[in-house]
Design an enzyme around this catalytic site. Structure first.
Site, PDB file in Angstrom:
ATOM      1  N   GLN A 111      -1.769 -17.131  -0.015  1.00 31.99           N
ATOM      2  CA  GLN A 111      -0.729 -16.419  -0.758  1.00 31.99           C
ATOM      3  C   GLN A 111      -0.092 -17.303  -1.840  1.00 31.99           C
ATOM      4  O   GLN A 111       0.272 -16.823  -2.911  1.00 31.99           O
ATOM      5  CB  GLN A 111       0.343 -15.938   0.223  1.00 31.99           C
ATOM      6  CG  GLN A 111       1.183 -14.788  -0.282  1.00 31.99           C
ATOM      7  CD  GLN A 111       0.531 -13.428  -0.070  1.00 31.99           C
ATOM      8  OE1 GLN A 111      -0.013 -13.159   0.983  1.00 31.99           O
ATOM      9  NE2 GLN A 111       0.583 -12.577  -1.076  1.00 31.99           N
ATOM     10  N   LYS A 126       3.985 -15.901   4.690  1.00 32.69           N
ATOM     11  CA  LYS A 126       3.354 -14.831   5.473  1.00 32.69           C
ATOM     12  C   LYS A 126       4.013 -14.814   6.840  1.00 32.69           C
ATOM     13  O   LYS A 126       4.537 -15.837   7.290  1.00 32.69           O
ATOM     14  CB  LYS A 126       1.854 -15.131   5.650  1.00 32.69           C
ATOM     15  CG  LYS A 126       1.018 -13.897   5.859  1.00 32.69           C
ATOM     16  CD  LYS A 126       0.636 -13.256   4.535  1.00 32.69           C
ATOM     17  CE  LYS A 126      -0.075 -11.954   4.696  1.00 32.69           C
ATOM     18  NZ  LYS A 126      -0.669 -11.484   3.434  1.00 32.69           N
ATOM     19  N   GLY A 165       4.352  -5.598   3.459  1.00 31.64           N
ATOM     20  CA  GLY A 165       3.373  -5.157   4.446  1.00 31.64           C
ATOM     21  C   GLY A 165       2.094  -5.959   4.417  1.00 31.64           C
ATOM     22  O   GLY A 165       1.836  -6.738   3.498  1.00 31.64           O
ATOM     23  N   ASP A 166       1.305  -5.778   5.426  1.00 31.60           N
ATOM     24  CA  ASP A 166      -0.062  -6.289   5.518  1.00 31.60           C
ATOM     25  C   ASP A 166      -0.711  -5.418   6.605  1.00 31.60           C
ATOM     26  O   ASP A 166      -0.220  -4.310   6.871  1.00 31.60           O
ATOM     27  CB  ASP A 166      -0.070  -7.793   5.876  1.00 31.60           C
ATOM     28  CG  ASP A 166      -1.419  -8.461   5.616  1.00 31.60           C
ATOM     29  OD1 ASP A 166      -1.728  -8.775   4.463  1.00 31.60           O
ATOM     30  OD2 ASP A 166      -2.205  -8.653   6.586  1.00 31.60           O
ATOM     31  N   ASN A 241      -4.892   1.234   3.330  1.00 34.48           N
ATOM     32  CA  ASN A 241      -4.450   1.595   1.986  1.00 34.48           C
ATOM     33  C   ASN A 241      -5.195   0.836   0.895  1.00 34.48           C
ATOM     34  O   ASN A 241      -5.311   1.324  -0.225  1.00 34.48           O
ATOM     35  CB  ASN A 241      -2.919   1.532   1.863  1.00 34.48           C
ATOM     36  CG  ASN A 241      -2.432   0.215   1.340  1.00 34.48           C
ATOM     37  OD1 ASN A 241      -2.806  -0.826   1.858  1.00 34.48           O
ATOM     38  ND2 ASN A 241      -1.622   0.251   0.310  1.00 34.48           N
ATOM     39  N   SER A 380       4.454  -5.771  -5.869  1.00 28.68           N
ATOM     40  CA  SER A 380       5.624  -6.119  -5.054  1.00 28.68           C
ATOM     41  C   SER A 380       6.638  -6.907  -5.885  1.00 28.68           C
ATOM     42  O   SER A 380       7.845  -6.679  -5.789  1.00 28.68           O
ATOM     43  CB  SER A 380       5.204  -6.982  -3.854  1.00 28.68           C
ATOM     44  OG  SER A 380       4.803  -6.185  -2.767  1.00 28.68           O
TER      45      SER A 380
HETATM   46  N1  GLU Z   1      -0.031  -8.470   2.225  1.00 26.02           N
HETATM   47  C1  GLU Z   1      -0.336  -8.342   0.832  1.00 26.02           C
HETATM   48  C2  GLU Z   1      -1.139  -9.531   0.380  1.00 26.02           C
HETATM   49  O1  GLU Z   1      -1.960  -9.997   1.136  1.00 26.02           O
HETATM   50  C3  GLU Z   1       0.888  -8.034  -0.016  1.00 26.02           C
HETATM   51  C4  GLU Z   1       1.993  -9.013   0.058  1.00 26.02           C
HETATM   52  C5  GLU Z   1       3.244  -8.577  -0.700  1.00 26.02           C
HETATM   53  O2  GLU Z   1       3.255  -7.510  -1.279  1.00 26.02           O
HETATM   54  O3  GLU Z   1       4.204  -9.367  -0.678  1.00 26.02           O
HETATM   55  O4  GLU Z   1      -1.037 -10.032  -0.703  1.00 26.02           O
END
Ligand code: GLU
Length: 448
Positions: A111, A126, A165-166, A241, A380
């Site tokens: 991330q 995360k 989300g994830d 999604n 986001s």
């Molecule tokens: N879980 C998503 C990712 O793997 C979105 C994370 C977010 O929107 O902060 O990037």
């Protein structure tokens, strides 16, 4: 291999035993940086790699809730605040029975670079829980989310850490968590979570963003290859999604997605998941308590392959949209044998390192997760901007920004790879471009 890179990879493995997923991503990222490290001796002097592989903070806590039968349940809760050099920690929460520290550290580390690539000011983090949402009632999910937020709230904030989300965390879970946060804080700080519903500060296009962004990124790669999406067959895994958004955008642009998969097998729909009815059914199916992909085959009378993965189906483009390590060497061999030229990671780390190397060596262009699935977190960050402005953009405005961001991600990755003598290697290019911004910010901020 560059000595410094090699040493940090080995030390990280020794210092973090029993964390195979974390070790996998550290190896992948750091080996991409060899030429950069060779060009910047000051990074070794400042122990930059040793610092970047160490999360700034890890929070682990107990989550206690009561199920519908009145029994007390206990889960583990986590938040890994990996790197905040370029902005507040940002990244999803995963609720899945497999969740452990190795998985959250790999996701947090990825991330950091992904968020840097988006061009937006967001650090990497995360979190999540080993809570298993499968088969739970709405009331159970709500009680779990409230219990989870009752601890998490003290560690997050609009300028500190902004979860989303994830896997296992969608609009319903974000709603329950936001409600609990608002109740505890007695303040309307809706920028503290993203992926919210539209009535309380969510952004248009956020549910579609990861899938749409992946296809916008693919279009940049097709353009680079003087190719186009029209008439192309896409092989997808997953049915959440990400897969839904990708299938929708593929259909809109004249291609077709022919597979989807879940834990119990995959479906093959040779006509393509292209109609509004089929796409909307995915949403309906997912909302049911015992959702599984066989429901799609039953509904539309298409083939269901029980217990199998879709990678043996022939396609022009392969799009893993499910979870980590779904494509290893065996699956990579099938993909190469199909003659496909394109593989885009829409899930996080869906591919083992040897499988990536094998596909690249056989001429498959790989769009890595950090780049190809960055559209979700990018929107986001746009949701955060809209919340702080107290104003919302139209769907067209958000979509246009998402397109620009995906083009920037592709272009900066391609440029970074070329600059460091790596040709059109979008995997290494994404790592380098993502790393450089974070590295420069860390250097500027001194020893922290
Ligand atoms: N879980 C998503 C990712 O793997 C979105 C994370 C977010 O929107 O902060 O990037």
């Amino acid at each position: 291999m560059n000595e410094y890179v090699e040493r940090v990879i080995a030390e990280t493995k020794a210092k973090n035993p029993n964390e195979p997923e974390f070790h996998q991503t550290v190896t992948e990222v750091l080996t991409s940086l060899e030429n950069v490290i060779a060009a910047h001796p000051e990074y070794e002097q400042a122990a930059l790699l040793e610092r970047i592989v160490e999360p700034e903070r890890i929070i682990q806590f107990r989550v206690v809730w009561v199920d519908d039968s009145g029994k007390t349940q206990v889960n583990k809760g986590y938040r890994v605040q990996f790197n905040g050099a370029i902005g507040p920690y940002k990244g999803g929460l995963r609720f899945h029975k497999s969740v452990n520290l190795s998985i959250l550290k790999f996701l947090g580390f990825e991330q950091v670079f992904k968020n840097s690539l988006t061009t937006l000011p967001i650090g990497g983090g995360k979190g999540g829980s080993d809570f298993d949402p499968h088969g739970k009632s709405d009331a159970e999910v709500m009680r779990f989310c409230q219990a989870f937020m009752t601890e998490l709230y003290r560690h997050i904030g609009i300028n500190t850490d902004v979860p989303a989300g994830d896997i296992g965390v969608g609009g319903r879970e974000i709603g329950y968590m936001f409600g609990q946060y608002r109740r505890i804080r007695d303040a309307y700080e809706n920028g503290v979570l993203t992926g919210k519903g539209l009535t309380y500060g969510g952004s248009l296009i956020r549910p579609e963003a990861t899938g749409y962004g992946g296809i916008y990124y693919a279009q940049q790669v097709f353009a680079h290859e003087n190719d186009s999406i029209e008439g192309k067959t896409f092989v997808l895994s997953g049915y959440g999604n990400v897969a839904w958004g990708a299938a929708k955008k593929i259909a809109e642009l004249g291609g077709k997605a022919v597979t989807l998969s879940g834990h119990n097998g995959y479906i093959y729909d040779p006509d393509g998941i292209t109609t509004e009815e089929k796409l909307n059914y995915l949403l309906e199916m997912r909302a049911s308590r015992n959702a599984n992909i066989k429901m799609y085959a039953d509904k539309f009378g298409v083939e269901f392959h029980e217990g199998e993965k879709p990678w043996g189906v022939r396609g022009d483009v392969y799009l893993p949209c499910a979870t980590q390590n779904e494509v290893g060497m065996d699956e990579a061999e099938l993909i190469v044998a199909s003659g496909a030229k394109y593989y885009f990671e829409l899930a996080n780390m869906p591919t083992t390192n040897d499988a990536i190397a094998y596909m690249q060596a056989n001429g498959v262009i790989i769009g890595p997760a950090k780049a190809a699935n960055a559209g979700g977190v990018a929107v986001s960050a746009l949701e955060m901007s809209q919340n702080s402005m107290r104003y919302g953009w139209t769907a067209e405005e958000v979509d246009a920004k998402l397109k620009t961001i995906m083009k920037d991600i592709h272009d900066s990755s391609a440029k970074a790879a070329a600059e460091y003598g790596l040709g059109y290697d979008l995997v290494k290019g994404a790592n380098i471009a993502g790393f450089l911004k974070v590295a420069q910010a860390m250097m500027a901020q001194g020893l922290i």
